[in-house]
Design an enzyme around this catalytic site. Structure first.
Site, mmCIF file in Angstrom:
data_model
loop_
_atom_site.group_PDB
_atom_site.id
_atom_site.type_symbol
_atom_site.label_atom_id
_atom_site.label_comp_id
_atom_site.label_asym_id
_atom_site.label_seq_id
_atom_site.Cartn_x
_atom_site.Cartn_y
_atom_site.Cartn_z
ATOM 1 N N ASP A 157 -60.266 -4.949 -44.337
ATOM 2 C CA ASP A 157 -60.159 -6.211 -43.612
ATOM 3 C C ASP A 157 -61.001 -6.095 -42.348
ATOM 4 O O ASP A 157 -61.085 -5.018 -41.749
ATOM 5 C CB ASP A 157 -58.696 -6.478 -43.249
ATOM 6 C CG ASP A 157 -58.431 -7.896 -42.768
ATOM 7 O OD1 ASP A 157 -59.363 -8.716 -42.772
ATOM 8 O OD2 ASP A 157 -57.277 -8.183 -42.389
ATOM 9 N N HIS A 158 -61.621 -7.188 -41.955
ATOM 10 C CA HIS A 158 -62.315 -7.183 -40.674
ATOM 11 C C HIS A 158 -61.298 -7.168 -39.533
ATOM 12 O O HIS A 158 -60.264 -7.836 -39.610
ATOM 13 C CB HIS A 158 -63.207 -8.419 -40.541
ATOM 14 C CG HIS A 158 -64.382 -8.416 -41.471
ATOM 15 N ND1 HIS A 158 -64.680 -9.469 -42.302
ATOM 16 C CD2 HIS A 158 -65.325 -7.473 -41.704
ATOM 17 C CE1 HIS A 158 -65.762 -9.180 -43.003
ATOM 18 N NE2 HIS A 158 -66.170 -7.979 -42.656
ATOM 19 N N TRP A 210 -58.353 -12.057 -41.122
ATOM 20 C CA TRP A 210 -57.737 -12.600 -42.339
ATOM 21 C C TRP A 210 -58.713 -12.529 -43.517
ATOM 22 O O TRP A 210 -58.776 -13.439 -44.342
ATOM 23 C CB TRP A 210 -57.236 -14.031 -42.121
ATOM 24 C CG TRP A 210 -56.439 -14.191 -40.863
ATOM 25 C CD1 TRP A 210 -55.386 -13.408 -40.450
ATOM 26 C CD2 TRP A 210 -56.621 -15.162 -39.821
ATOM 27 N NE1 TRP A 210 -54.914 -13.840 -39.229
ATOM 28 C CE2 TRP A 210 -55.648 -14.913 -38.814
ATOM 29 C CE3 TRP A 210 -57.501 -16.227 -39.650
ATOM 30 C CZ2 TRP A 210 -55.545 -15.685 -37.675
ATOM 31 C CZ3 TRP A 210 -57.404 -17.005 -38.505
ATOM 32 C CH2 TRP A 210 -56.440 -16.725 -37.533
ATOM 33 N N HIS A 211 -59.447 -11.422 -43.587
ATOM 34 C CA HIS A 211 -60.417 -11.225 -44.660
ATOM 35 C C HIS A 211 -60.001 -10.053 -45.550
ATOM 36 O O HIS A 211 -60.787 -9.157 -45.819
ATOM 37 C CB HIS A 211 -61.808 -10.976 -44.071
ATOM 38 C CG HIS A 211 -62.350 -12.129 -43.291
ATOM 39 N ND1 HIS A 211 -63.395 -11.993 -42.399
ATOM 40 C CD2 HIS A 211 -61.999 -13.439 -43.269
ATOM 41 C CE1 HIS A 211 -63.660 -13.176 -41.857
ATOM 42 N NE2 HIS A 211 -62.819 -14.065 -42.372
ATOM 43 N N GLN A 212 -58.781 -10.067 -46.027
ATOM 44 C CA GLN A 212 -58.278 -8.959 -46.834
ATOM 45 C C GLN A 212 -59.012 -8.894 -48.170
ATOM 46 O O GLN A 212 -59.255 -9.920 -48.810
ATOM 47 C CB GLN A 212 -56.785 -9.135 -47.059
ATOM 48 C CG GLN A 212 -55.994 -9.164 -45.749
ATOM 49 C CD GLN A 212 -54.557 -9.513 -45.979
ATOM 50 O OE1 GLN A 212 -53.798 -8.697 -46.488
ATOM 51 N NE2 GLN A 212 -54.163 -10.721 -45.634
#
Length: 530
Positions: A315-316, A465-467
């Site tokens: 994730d970022h 929120w880039h899982q």
């Protein structure tokens, strides 16, 4: 928009289609990839497609009005995932929001359209051993996807596609100041953050957004809503996929649940999981596909031992840099109108710095005591490719048992060192002449000692929120799908969502997920001759 009606007992569908007992293809999850995939499969009127979504309608102001996106976080349109308390974040348990609504996260996100770096896609191709995943091939997919409204670029941009993409129109002064400030630091400015900017070292630009006529244009509205009257496309909402149905090691359908009611729906050709980087591995594991050590303690029979399911979580991560303004600032286009990607070392394959500007300040509960200004802006000073890796773990065998998410954010020491570098770039930009008419003071982090800065980093770290990456594509022992998105050792099952990414791309994941959905449709159409 078509209204939701109850048919076949308690099972609600959208549009005019009646729910059947079986379909050619079942797509599980109406997020960015699932909508693209289902929409493309339904282009053939002889093919029946069922699209299943756990959430409900997107026809609410919080989704459609760009500036209201924060109101979706923590609502019924959010899965409300939370990572476990993390020693590397001073024992904080950070939220990992994900869309639970038609359109998935494309219906609750900040609407940024970011394609990823050229070398991200070439790495995908290397892992898949298939040049169809490489940048030159993906560029053609992007051109097919887009209905680009900005400056013409016949080589890199497409027109007439289903997804309305436009540059941030009438940007606020604070967004223009970020572009000018970055230029003063030697970071080149581009007309768009997509295209040539992401074929080299990076740069700064106004955002590309999925905003059309002042409203969010989600992937549901781009791919599915125009086809809602087709009899071969059925959209089932408020329905959770609980597990796969097998005949031996062949997937023949899915079990679904509404409330306490469960039923099975059969797939004559294939099932495709597009439920995201948390729910896709959860359904795999609770269906018997995953690490034996994860399944057996919960009494789940092992259909296929795949040790990579639920591993490689990426994730970022970003760190809030908050600046007080001399006067109130207006918020435009949802509040995120400028972005920056940069290689601090030109020899890197992909950018290591990823900044997203927000036109209002937001602190974490752990940093709020430092004082959040009434008027100001912030920069999510992020890491494009953090080295920390997390994992997912079952807490039980049934759908109501949550997944334990060990995100392990900042567990790799290099990520803390990189955090200091990305924060310093944000602070330097704010001190540039371009911000002199706006900047009153730096509210956070401010001038801190090395130890104080490290503590601030651990207290301010939040996810973009880039899982992704929890069922990765590849050929090593930890890979879950091959280059054709087929799950190893299981027939008639594919995955098409962010979980198949080998590594998280440079930037927001929505646009790459649409590519994954489009690529899955290509592969499936070819495989079945449709």
């Amino acid at each position: 928009m078509s209204t939701i009606s109850n048919i076949s007992g308690i099972r609600p569908t959208l549009g005019n289609s009646q729910l059947a007992d079986r379909y050619d293809f079942i797509v599980c999850g109406a997020g960015s990839a699932g909508c693209a995939l289902a929409g493309r499969l339904a282009e053939n009127p002889s093919v029946s497609v069922l699209l299943i979504e756990a959430g409900g309608t997107d026809d609410v102001p919080e989704v459609l009005t760009p500036g209201q996106w924060p109101l979706n976080l923590g609502s019924e349109r959010d899965w409300q995932f939370v990572a476990q308390p993390n020693a590397h974040l001073n024992q904080r348990a950070i939220p990992l929001n994900m869309g639970k609504v038609l359109g998935g996260s494309s219906s609750i996100n900040v609407m940024v359209w970011a394609r990823g770096h050229q070398n991200d896609w070439d790495h995908f191709a290397q892992e898949a051993d298939d040049e169809a995943w490489g940048y030159r091939s993906v560029l053609e997919i992007y051109r097919r996807i887009e209905d680009w409204q900005g400056a013409p670029d016949a080589i890199r941009r497409g027109v007439g596609g289903p997804v309305h993409v436009d540059t941030a129109r009438s940007p606020q002064p604070v967004a223009m100041a970020m572009v000018q400030a970055a230029e003063s630091l030697g970071i080149p400015a581009f007309d768009s953050p997509n295209g040539s900017m992401m074929e080299g070292r990076g740069g700064v630009a106004l955002n590309d957004l999925i905003v059309k006529a002042g409203l969010r244009s989600s992937m549901f509205r781009s791919y599915i809503l125009p086809r809602m009257d087709q009899p071969n496309l059925t959209v089932l909402v408020h329905t959770q996929v609980t597990r796969l149905v097998f005949n031996g090691t062949t997937v023949v359908g899915v079990e679904v649940m509404q409330g306490s009611h469960r039923t099975q729906i059969m797939a004559d050709r294939e099932v495709i999981l597009s439920m995201g980087a948390i729910n896709t591995p959860k359904v795999l594991m609770q269906s018997g596909i995953g690490p034996e050590t994860e399944l057996r303690p919960h009494g789940i029979p092992v259909i296929q031992h795949l040790p990579g399911v639920g591993r490689n979580h990426q994730d970022h991560v970003s760190f809030g840099c908050i600046f007080e303004s001399k006067q109130p600032l207006a918020v435009g286009n949802g509040g995120s109108e400028a972005t920056l990607y940069w290689k601090t070392d030109p020899s890197l394959d992909t950018p290591d710095v990823f900044h997203c500007q927000l036109e209002f300040p937001v602190a974490t509960p752990e940093t709020a005591h430092r004082g959040v200004p009434e008027h100001g802006w912030m920069v999510f000073a992020g890491l494009a490719h953090p080295k920390s890796r997390g994992s997912l773990h079952l807490t039980g065998s049934d759908a109501h048992h949550p997944v334990r998410i060990e995100a392990n954010t900042l567990s790799h020491p290099d990520d803390v060192r990189s955090a200091m570098a990305t924060i310093e770039i944000a602070r330097e930009m704010a001190r540039a002449p371009a911000f002199s008419h706006l900047l009153k003071r730096e509210a956070m982090p401010g001038d801190l000692s090395a130890a104080e800065m490290e503590s601030y980093i651990r207290d301010s770290a939040v996810t973009f929120w880039h899982q992704a990456c929890t069922a990765k594509m590849g050929h090593d022992s930890m890979s879950v799908v091959n280059g054709r998105l087929q799950v190893y050792g299981v027939d008639r099952l594919r995955i098409a969502d962010a979980s198949i990414m080998p590594n998280v791309p440079s930037g927001n994941t929505m646009a790459p997920c649409v590519v994954i959905g489009e690529r899955a449709a290509e592969i499936i159409k070819q495989a079945h001759g449709i």
